[in-house]
Design an enzyme around this catalytic site. Sequence first.
Site, PDB file in Angstrom:
ATOM      1  N   SER A  69      33.974 -15.912  35.606  1.00 38.02           N
ATOM      2  CA  SER A  69      33.198 -17.158  35.591  1.00 38.02           C
ATOM      3  C   SER A  69      33.478 -18.160  36.706  1.00 38.02           C
ATOM      4  O   SER A  69      32.765 -19.160  36.819  1.00 38.02           O
ATOM      5  CB  SER A  69      33.376 -17.864  34.253  1.00 38.02           C
ATOM      6  OG  SER A  69      32.558 -17.263  33.303  1.00 38.02           O
ATOM      7  N   LYS A  88      34.744 -28.735  35.079  1.00 37.23           N
ATOM      8  CA  LYS A  88      33.986 -27.937  34.102  1.00 37.23           C
ATOM      9  C   LYS A  88      34.168 -28.547  32.711  1.00 37.23           C
ATOM     10  O   LYS A  88      35.280 -28.951  32.360  1.00 37.23           O
ATOM     11  CB  LYS A  88      34.468 -26.488  34.142  1.00 37.23           C
ATOM     12  CG  LYS A  88      33.643 -25.541  33.283  1.00 37.23           C
ATOM     13  CD  LYS A  88      34.105 -24.104  33.453  1.00 37.23           C
ATOM     14  CE  LYS A  88      33.301 -23.130  32.613  1.00 37.23           C
ATOM     15  NZ  LYS A  88      33.725 -21.730  32.796  1.00 37.23           N
ATOM     16  N   SER A 144      30.170 -18.387  33.883  1.00 37.57           N
ATOM     17  CA  SER A 144      29.790 -19.542  33.107  1.00 37.57           C
ATOM     18  C   SER A 144      29.996 -20.866  33.847  1.00 37.57           C
ATOM     19  O   SER A 144      29.443 -21.882  33.438  1.00 37.57           O
ATOM     20  CB  SER A 144      30.596 -19.578  31.804  1.00 37.57           C
ATOM     21  OG  SER A 144      31.985 -19.696  32.079  1.00 37.57           O
TER      22      SER A 144
HETATM   23  N1  GLN Z   1      30.362 -13.377  31.918  1.00 40.42           N
HETATM   24  C1  GLN Z   1      31.540 -13.120  31.146  1.00 40.42           C
HETATM   25  C2  GLN Z   1      31.277 -13.395  29.705  1.00 40.42           C
HETATM   26  O1  GLN Z   1      30.170 -13.641  29.381  1.00 40.42           O
HETATM   27  C3  GLN Z   1      32.681 -13.926  31.662  1.00 40.42           C
HETATM   28  C4  GLN Z   1      32.701 -15.321  31.186  1.00 40.42           C
HETATM   29  C5  GLN Z   1      33.872 -16.099  31.710  1.00 40.42           C
HETATM   30  O2  GLN Z   1      34.556 -15.686  32.643  1.00 40.42           O
HETATM   31  N2  GLN Z   1      34.131 -17.234  31.082  1.00 40.42           N
HETATM   32  O3  GLN Z   1      32.127 -13.368  28.875  1.00 40.42           O
END
Ligand code: GLN
Length: 490
Positions: A178, A79, A154
């Site tokens: 994410s 990532k 994400s």
């Molecule tokens: N969808 C969540 C957010 O927008 C989690 C994001 C994540 O786990 N990095 O913050």
Amino acid sequence: MKLYELTAHELHDKLMGREISSVELTNALYERIDEVEDKVNAYVTLDKENALAQAAKVDAKIAKGESISVLAGIPGGIKDNISTKGLRTTCSSKMLGNFIPIYDAHVIERLRADETIFLGKTNMDEFAMGSTTESSYFGVTRNPWNLERVPGGSSGGSAAAIAAGEAIWTLGSDTGGSIRQPASFNGCVGIKPTYGRVSRYGCVAFASSLDQIGPITKDVTDAAIVLNSICGKDEQDSTSLNVEVPDFTKALVQNVKGLRIGLPKEYFGEGIDPRVKSEVEKAVKKYEELGAAIVEVSLPHTEYAVITYYIIAPAEASANLARYDGVRYGYRNLEAKSAAEMVTLSRTEGFGAEVRRRIMLGTYVLSSGYYDAYYNKAMKVRTLIRRDFEEAFQKCDLLLTPTSPVVAYPIDGKMDPLSIYMLDVTTIPVNMAGLPGISIPCGFVDGLPVGMQLIGKVLDEATILRAAYTFEQATGYHKVFAPLGGKHND
Ligand code: GLN
């Protein structure tokens, strides 16, 4: 079977049996990337030359009969918020669009020690803020199961890369879901370890008290293998736990007899797509057949998890992202007439809309006068959420829930940010309590994968891995391949 369809442990056997070489395997992956990447867009940066050089080194070792790790010579993707020395690390942001780190994240050091191969850096929501990978500065990633759908986020690039055969294993990061949510949208296995199991050193900070790195893979065995490589104490991260790391592959036992699986009733109520619910309920039945005991439990503060998260995470993000000021590194506006204007313009131009929204929200809840009303209150609710889990674990050994209330939805921008935030209700509490959680495929709705989440006690990854492995071996959803279908498949 194509090489890119195999798992890390299967490919390791082929390497050891001299059936294939790592160079051959790595080339096969880049060929696959060439074939599908214009449809999927899972990667921000590729690193073919270094990957092939590393593969050749592993091949030389095998030829000499030297011993290698299970991940040696097996190509993966990282990532793009995880620091890789000499290789661009952008967080899918214009702010870091040209940023080349001078050091490796701890997880990268570990994986290098295991002589694995890094194919490149995977696409993500900007600074890991989002659930769709749509906020990437480098364009949206498409879901290989249906190219008109989001891959989740994400870590959407990391999950889509696995589903499309563009990597054998990948790393994601999980602050509020994410790793698990994109794993579920792409029919992959994704595990968020206990907070502190994996060092965050070199993982670009979003919300430091919630962030955790973990693997996304094709099956549970590979997840355990990657965990073995990346877990462990690191002096450079003060939140890294000084605890023994078990061999996670030892947990891969096909047996759930007598295991008490808790179903939190709040996760099966309103807001869950009934078709998703029905697939997850089938999985519950399967566990019963396999000898597990099902118990109903309650996590009464679940309804406050998302709103509390959207105070705590932006608060931490606003502090963490203060460092991007155009002075030290990152994007800089060159037309500004004063230093103050340079900082302002660099930040407004370098960050996308979602990141700016979160910085504003975080700055607001931390400002004097609001700190007690919002931030302190949120911290208290966080404690209540953690206690809910502690109480539930008095009655069961692990929890089972849908990973997401929905399957992958269309890339059409029709979902407003608030509705998207609310969909994280099933994953966020796990980060708030610092617990380990895994998502594994458990069915399909309209040809799109459904994920179920298993949540473990603190540091008890072994139990959720065992339960996940048992289900996987008894069913086989992980063996179904994404069709790369949809309008963009021409
Ligand atoms: N969808 C969540 C957010 O927008 C989690 C994001 C994540 O786990 N990095 O913050």
